[in-house]
Design a protein around this motif. Structure first.
Motif, mmCIF file in Angstrom:
data_model
loop_
_atom_site.group_PDB
_atom_site.id
_atom_site.type_symbol
_atom_site.label_atom_id
_atom_site.label_comp_id
_atom_site.label_asym_id
_atom_site.label_seq_id
_atom_site.Cartn_x
_atom_site.Cartn_y
_atom_site.Cartn_z
ATOM 1 N N TRP A 4 -2.804 -2.437 11.024
ATOM 2 C CA TRP A 4 -3.454 -1.288 10.683
ATOM 3 C C TRP A 4 -5.126 -1.505 10.564
ATOM 4 O O TRP A 4 -5.544 -2.459 10.049
ATOM 5 C CB TRP A 4 -3.213 -0.905 9.150
ATOM 6 C CG TRP A 4 -1.527 -0.467 9.013
ATOM 7 C CD1 TRP A 4 -0.736 -1.098 8.703
ATOM 8 C CD2 TRP A 4 -1.081 0.902 9.579
ATOM 9 N NE1 TRP A 4 0.566 -0.304 8.717
ATOM 10 C CE2 TRP A 4 0.051 0.978 9.281
ATOM 11 C CE3 TRP A 4 -1.744 1.844 10.095
ATOM 12 C CZ2 TRP A 4 1.085 2.030 9.592
ATOM 13 C CZ3 TRP A 4 -1.054 3.103 10.502
ATOM 14 C CH2 TRP A 4 0.501 3.228 10.207
ATOM 15 N N LYS B 126 -7.539 7.671 6.280
ATOM 16 C CA LYS B 126 -6.296 7.452 7.166
ATOM 17 C C LYS B 126 -6.759 6.091 7.996
ATOM 18 O O LYS B 126 -7.523 6.019 8.351
ATOM 19 C CB LYS B 126 -5.819 8.733 7.993
ATOM 20 C CG LYS B 126 -5.225 9.925 7.426
ATOM 21 C CD LYS B 126 -4.875 10.664 8.239
ATOM 22 C CE LYS B 126 -3.673 10.093 9.365
ATOM 23 N NZ LYS B 126 -2.646 9.915 8.324
ATOM 24 N N LEU B 127 -5.665 5.191 8.065
ATOM 25 C CA LEU B 127 -5.854 4.033 8.996
ATOM 26 C C LEU B 127 -5.049 4.290 10.310
ATOM 27 O O LEU B 127 -4.129 5.234 10.290
ATOM 28 C CB LEU B 127 -4.910 2.884 8.184
ATOM 29 C CG LEU B 127 -5.729 2.008 7.315
ATOM 30 C CD1 LEU B 127 -6.268 2.842 6.119
ATOM 31 C CD2 LEU B 127 -5.078 0.980 7.099
ATOM 32 N N GLN B 128 -5.780 3.599 11.393
ATOM 33 C CA GLN B 128 -4.948 3.931 12.723
ATOM 34 C C GLN B 128 -3.927 2.644 12.668
ATOM 35 O O GLN B 128 -4.280 1.580 12.836
ATOM 36 C CB GLN B 128 -6.012 3.736 13.709
ATOM 37 C CG GLN B 128 -7.020 4.893 13.677
ATOM 38 C CD GLN B 128 -6.427 6.101 14.519
ATOM 39 O OE1 GLN B 128 -5.414 6.053 15.167
ATOM 40 N NE2 GLN B 128 -7.302 7.115 14.424
ATOM 41 N N GLY B 129 -2.761 2.990 13.401
ATOM 42 C CA GLY B 129 -1.651 1.771 13.531
ATOM 43 C C GLY B 129 -1.954 1.447 15.203
ATOM 44 O O GLY B 129 -1.797 2.493 15.953
ATOM 45 N N SER C 195 -2.960 0.770 3.526
ATOM 46 C CA SER C 195 -4.132 0.985 2.826
ATOM 47 C C SER C 195 -4.258 0.577 1.478
ATOM 48 O O SER C 195 -5.410 0.078 1.155
ATOM 49 C CB SER C 195 -3.857 2.824 2.507
ATOM 50 O OG SER C 195 -5.015 3.449 1.887
ATOM 51 N N SER D 167 4.081 0.058 5.932
ATOM 52 C CA SER D 167 3.681 1.594 6.171
ATOM 53 C C SER D 167 2.144 1.582 6.148
ATOM 54 O O SER D 167 1.360 0.693 5.628
ATOM 55 C CB SER D 167 4.308 2.261 5.286
ATOM 56 O OG SER D 167 3.629 2.227 3.740
ATOM 57 N N GLU D 168 1.822 2.783 6.656
ATOM 58 C CA GLU D 168 0.222 3.209 6.373
ATOM 59 C C GLU D 168 -0.194 2.941 4.949
ATOM 60 O O GLU D 168 -1.478 2.312 4.714
ATOM 61 C CB GLU D 168 -0.169 4.548 6.850
ATOM 62 C CG GLU D 168 -1.686 4.956 6.918
ATOM 63 C CD GLU D 168 -2.023 6.289 7.208
ATOM 64 O OE1 GLU D 168 -3.251 6.510 7.383
ATOM 65 O OE2 GLU D 168 -0.971 6.863 7.799
#
Length: 357
Positions: free
Chosen positions: A305, A152-155, A126, A121-122
């Motif tokens: 990520w 926030k991370l980008q997928g 993280s 997951s994000e």
């Protein structure tokens, strides 16, 4: 001309966009919590993962069914071509944090045949990134602050090529056997290693399966290599549902260029196999006649990520393998912390010298 594929799936309950839930087999609505199950892949779907003949593709003979067109934005700073939601009007490039305006174009390319869905997951990504950031020595305080923040991370699904190939390689070489002997006498007595060589020859027959070549130029080579420990046996046949809620980068390394890198990996691999076959303590390869045949390939998407951070005008990237949690990244250094550490070291040496007198 086919319509660009947007990878958007509306929720049947509230109409919001569904996204693929990492590690699960369903799409999920973040607005109302509804889910839409994805069935398991059928045995017939596995044929979609079969490779395409390289020779035909290199000659431009790619079936139209194996081609797709997607809407992308090209970053003027780092050159990334990333799919964007057409409802977005401005955004940051996920690879370099440069502001971009989504003046989209189209990217016509060989369609992915396989995808490794996100399993982390994000929050998992993280956590892995924060652990890596906190372990950095001489990092600026701004970076430490970034590690504590909830950025926030980008997928992103990164483009890769895989290659299969059969190789046949007759070779000639030499096997070295080491012997230790004592020479000299008195104070000049010493032990040296003598190598006795004898000629050998042999033949290596080897099939290379799923050699992995990144199809992107946006990640430094050492970053891409560090996170590229993917279990390709877990590839799923390509389904746009896996991309729901994520972005995908279009490949910027074309098929012929990727083949050059695959050939380099093949030659390195064959050399290693020859050395193993020669045996002994040391090996020399005098001649090898590498023949490569039956080359096939496929385009696949692998998950990461990613976060980009700007410090003093320079972009730094952090990338997390979204299957294993491996982290690669660039980092700035604080010149003040380095200078302070050097000062402390100099003082420490000075004190040692002072009290040793």
């Amino acid at each position: 001309m086919p319509e660009p594929e947007l990878h958007r799936f509306p929720c049947g309950t509230c109409g919001s966009d569904l996204r693929y839930a990492p590690g699960e087999r369903f799409l999920q609505c973040d607005h109302c919590g509804a889910t839409d199950a994805l069935g398991p892949p059928s045995p017939w779907d596995r044929s979609a993962l079969e490779e395409l003949p390289y020779a035909e593709a290199a000659a431009g003979d790619v079936p139209e069914a194996a081609i797709e067109e997607t809407e992308v934005i090209s970053c003027s700073s780092c050159g990334a071509q990333v799919e964007f939601n057409p409802d977005e009007h401005a955004a940051e490039c996920p690879f370099c944090a440069s502001p971009v305006v989504t003046d989209t174009g189209t990217h016509r390319h060989i369609k992915p045949r396989g995808v490794l869905p996100f399993t982390l997951s994000e929050q998992d990504g993280s956590d892995a990134m924060k652990t890596w950031l906190k372990g950095l020595w001489f990092a600026p305080n701004a970076l430490k602050k970034y590690a504590r923040s909830n950025q926030k991370l980008q997928g992103i699904y990164m483009p890769y090529w895989t290659f299969d190939a059969q190789t046949e390689t007759p070779y000639r070489g030499q096997r070295g056997t080491e012997h230790r002997r004592t020479v000299g006498s008195g104070d000049n007595k010493r032990t040296e290693t003598v190598v006795k060589w004898r000629p050998v020859k042999g033949h290596i027959s080897h099939f290379f399966d799923d050699l992995l070549v990144i199809g992107s130029k946006t990640l430094p080579e050492n970053h891409a290599r560090k996170i590229a420990q993917y279990d390709l046996s877990a590839l799923e046949p390509y389904r746009p549902e896996f991309l729901a809620g994520f972005r995908a980068e279009g490949y910027s390394v074309d098929l012929p260029s990727a083949r050059i890198e695959a050939d380099r990996q093949i030659e390195d691999g064959v050399r290693q196999l020859i050395r193993q076959d020669i045996g002994g303590d040391r090996q020399r390869i005098d001649d090898m006649q590498l023949r490569v045949s039956d080359v096939t390939f496929k385009h696949v998407l692998l998950p990461v990520w990613i976060a980009a951070y700007k410090f003093r005008g320079k972009s730094y990237r952090f990338v997390v393998n979204a299957r294993t949690g491996q982290v690669a990244g660039e980092r700035p250094y604080s010149p003040w912390k380095i200078a302070f550490a050097a000062l402390l070291a100099a003082l420490g040496i000075g004190l040692i010298v002072l009290f040793s007198r």
